[in-house]
Design a protein around this motif. Structure first.
Motif, PDB file in Angstrom:
ATOM      1  N   ASP A  58     -24.196  55.175 -19.724  1.00  0.00           N
ATOM      2  CA  ASP A  58     -24.130  53.722 -19.650  1.00  0.00           C
ATOM      3  C   ASP A  58     -25.299  53.222 -18.800  1.00  0.00           C
ATOM      4  O   ASP A  58     -25.446  53.629 -17.644  1.00  0.00           O
ATOM      5  N   PRO A  59     -26.142  52.336 -19.335  1.00  0.00           N
ATOM      6  CA  PRO A  59     -27.306  51.847 -18.578  1.00  0.00           C
ATOM      7  C   PRO A  59     -26.931  51.121 -17.285  1.00  0.00           C
ATOM      8  O   PRO A  59     -27.728  51.044 -16.361  1.00  0.00           O
ATOM      9  N   ARG A  60     -25.710  50.569 -17.201  1.00  0.00           N
ATOM     10  CA  ARG A  60     -25.315  49.828 -15.990  1.00  0.00           C
ATOM     11  C   ARG A  60     -25.042  50.737 -14.814  1.00  0.00           C
ATOM     12  O   ARG A  60     -25.215  50.340 -13.671  1.00  0.00           O
ATOM     13  N   THR A  61     -24.590  51.983 -15.071  1.00  0.00           N
ATOM     14  CA  THR A  61     -24.120  52.831 -13.983  1.00  0.00           C
ATOM     15  C   THR A  61     -24.938  54.092 -13.760  1.00  0.00           C
ATOM     16  O   THR A  61     -24.830  54.715 -12.707  1.00  0.00           O
ATOM     17  N   PHE A  62     -25.759  54.488 -14.709  1.00  0.00           N
ATOM     18  CA  PHE A  62     -26.508  55.736 -14.620  1.00  0.00           C
ATOM     19  C   PHE A  62     -27.403  55.748 -13.387  1.00  0.00           C
ATOM     20  O   PHE A  62     -28.108  54.785 -13.105  1.00  0.00           O
ATOM     21  N   MET A  63     -27.369  56.814 -12.632  1.00  0.00           N
ATOM     22  CA  MET A  63     -28.217  57.037 -11.453  1.00  0.00           C
ATOM     23  C   MET A  63     -28.214  55.836 -10.499  1.00  0.00           C
ATOM     24  O   MET A  63     -29.251  55.290 -10.152  1.00  0.00           O
ATOM     25  N   GLY A  64     -27.035  55.416 -10.110  1.00  0.00           N
ATOM     26  CA  GLY A  64     -26.929  54.339  -9.126  1.00  0.00           C
ATOM     27  C   GLY A  64     -26.886  52.956  -9.704  1.00  0.00           C
ATOM     28  O   GLY A  64     -26.778  51.978  -8.966  1.00  0.00           O
ATOM     29  N   LEU A  68     -31.152  50.387 -24.997  1.00  0.00           N
ATOM     30  CA  LEU A  68     -31.015  49.641 -23.749  1.00  0.00           C
ATOM     31  C   LEU A  68     -31.303  50.520 -22.533  1.00  0.00           C
ATOM     32  O   LEU A  68     -31.883  50.070 -21.551  1.00  0.00           O
ATOM     33  N   MET A  69     -30.916  51.779 -22.608  1.00  0.00           N
ATOM     34  CA  MET A  69     -31.220  52.700 -21.506  1.00  0.00           C
ATOM     35  C   MET A  69     -32.729  52.874 -21.362  1.00  0.00           C
ATOM     36  O   MET A  69     -33.276  52.857 -20.247  1.00  0.00           O
ATOM     37  N   LEU A  70     -33.431  53.002 -22.477  1.00  0.00           N
ATOM     38  CA  LEU A  70     -34.885  53.121 -22.427  1.00  0.00           C
ATOM     39  C   LEU A  70     -35.527  51.840 -21.902  1.00  0.00           C
ATOM     40  O   LEU A  70     -36.516  51.883 -21.169  1.00  0.00           O
ATOM     41  N   GLN A  71     -34.949  50.678 -22.259  1.00  0.00           N
ATOM     42  CA  GLN A  71     -35.446  49.418 -21.705  1.00  0.00           C
ATOM     43  C   GLN A  71     -35.288  49.408 -20.190  1.00  0.00           C
ATOM     44  O   GLN A  71     -36.165  48.956 -19.466  1.00  0.00           O
ATOM     45  N   ARG A  72     -34.147  49.892 -19.729  1.00  0.00           N
ATOM     46  CA  ARG A  72     -33.913  49.949 -18.285  1.00  0.00           C
ATOM     47  C   ARG A  72     -34.951  50.843 -17.618  1.00  0.00           C
ATOM     48  O   ARG A  72     -35.545  50.469 -16.607  1.00  0.00           O
ATOM     49  N   PHE A  73     -35.176  52.038 -18.169  1.00  0.00           N
ATOM     50  CA  PHE A  73     -36.179  52.942 -17.594  1.00  0.00           C
ATOM     51  C   PHE A  73     -37.550  52.276 -17.559  1.00  0.00           C
ATOM     52  O   PHE A  73     -38.289  52.383 -16.585  1.00  0.00           O
ATOM     53  N   GLN A  74     -37.912  51.570 -18.633  1.00  0.00           N
ATOM     54  CA  GLN A  74     -39.211  50.907 -18.708  1.00  0.00           C
ATOM     55  C   GLN A  74     -39.317  49.817 -17.649  1.00  0.00           C
ATOM     56  O   GLN A  74     -40.341  49.681 -16.990  1.00  0.00           O
ATOM     57  N   GLU A  75     -38.257  49.053 -17.478  1.00  0.00           N
ATOM     58  CA  GLU A  75     -38.246  47.977 -16.491  1.00  0.00           C
ATOM     59  C   GLU A  75     -38.393  48.525 -15.069  1.00  0.00           C
ATOM     60  O   GLU A  75     -39.100  47.955 -14.239  1.00  0.00           O
ATOM     61  N   GLU A  76     -37.726  49.642 -14.791  1.00  0.00           N
ATOM     62  CA  GLU A  76     -37.750  50.216 -13.452  1.00  0.00           C
ATOM     63  C   GLU A  76     -39.009  51.046 -13.175  1.00  0.00           C
ATOM     64  O   GLU A  76     -39.339  51.301 -12.022  1.00  0.00           O
ATOM     65  N   ASN A  77     -39.702  51.472 -14.228  1.00  0.00           N
ATOM     66  CA  ASN A  77     -40.903  52.300 -14.089  1.00  0.00           C
ATOM     67  C   ASN A  77     -42.017  51.742 -14.971  1.00  0.00           C
ATOM     68  O   ASN A  77     -42.373  52.346 -15.985  1.00  0.00           O
ATOM     69  N   PRO A  78     -42.571  50.579 -14.615  1.00  0.00           N
ATOM     70  CA  PRO A  78     -43.528  49.908 -15.493  1.00  0.00           C
ATOM     71  C   PRO A  78     -44.796  50.698 -15.790  1.00  0.00           C
ATOM     72  O   PRO A  78     -45.475  50.430 -16.767  1.00  0.00           O
ATOM     73  N   GLY A  79     -45.128  51.696 -15.001  1.00  0.00           N
ATOM     74  CA  GLY A  79     -46.334  52.467 -15.240  1.00  0.00           C
ATOM     75  C   GLY A  79     -46.170  53.569 -16.279  1.00  0.00           C
ATOM     76  O   GLY A  79     -47.139  54.217 -16.652  1.00  0.00           O
TER      77      GLY A  79
END
Length: 158
Positions: free
Chosen positions: A147-153, A122-133
């Motif tokens: 935790d993907p909900r709170t990491f880095m803001g 899920l954390m990797l999904q979050r990174f992918q969503e926030e950085n589509p390139g």
């Protein structure tokens, strides 16, 4: 790239040797899959999704599932469908990015290793969503995953 970060397999909840349901999750939703009994018309199946509860059954019979959910869901964007002999329930997470250990409270909870793997995915999904390139499909975490909900803001709102 996003397909590579999708759930690789479903988790199964088995009780007394019988598969009750399978499930998987993404950042935004939890999906439950229930194999339907053959010979029962689709129009007889019913499913009620409430913010903290789900009920599944055949009209006129006691419910097959009648349980509280592990976490609350958005009822206005949660739904169910029947396709190819399988009931598919899509539960929209109220807290995007929250890692669920099971859809049903106290039933079929993931072991610690599987829960950690889910959180990392899920954390990797979050990174992918926030950085589509960028392609995060081959990225790995060493050690404990935040935790993907709170990491880095936290997760950014649309």
């Amino acid at each position: 790239m996003a397909e590579k970060l999708a759930p690789e397999k479903r988790h199964a909840f088995v009780h007394n040797g019988q598969k009750v349901f399978e499930w998987d999750q993404t950042l935004e939703e939890v999906n439950m899959y229930i194999e339907l009994p053959k010979g029962v018309p689709a129009k007889l199946f019913c499913c009620t999704i409430q913010a903290g509860h789900v009920e599944v059954g055949i009209r006129g019979n006691p419910p097959y599932l009648n349980h509280d959910l592990t976490h609350p869901v958005k009822t206005d964007s949660s739904f169910w469908t029947i396709e190819d002999g399988e009931l598919h329930i899509t539960l929209q997470k109220r807290e995007k990015g929250k890692t669920w250990s099971s859809p049903i409270q106290g039933q079929g909870i993931l072991d610690p290793y599987a829960a950690d793997q889910e959180q990392k995915r899920l954390m990797l999904q979050r990174f992918q969503e926030e950085n589509p390139g960028f392609d995060f499909s081959q990225a790995q975490f060493s050690g404990t995953c935040p935790d993907p909900r709170t990491f880095m803001g936290g997760i950014r709102s649309e």
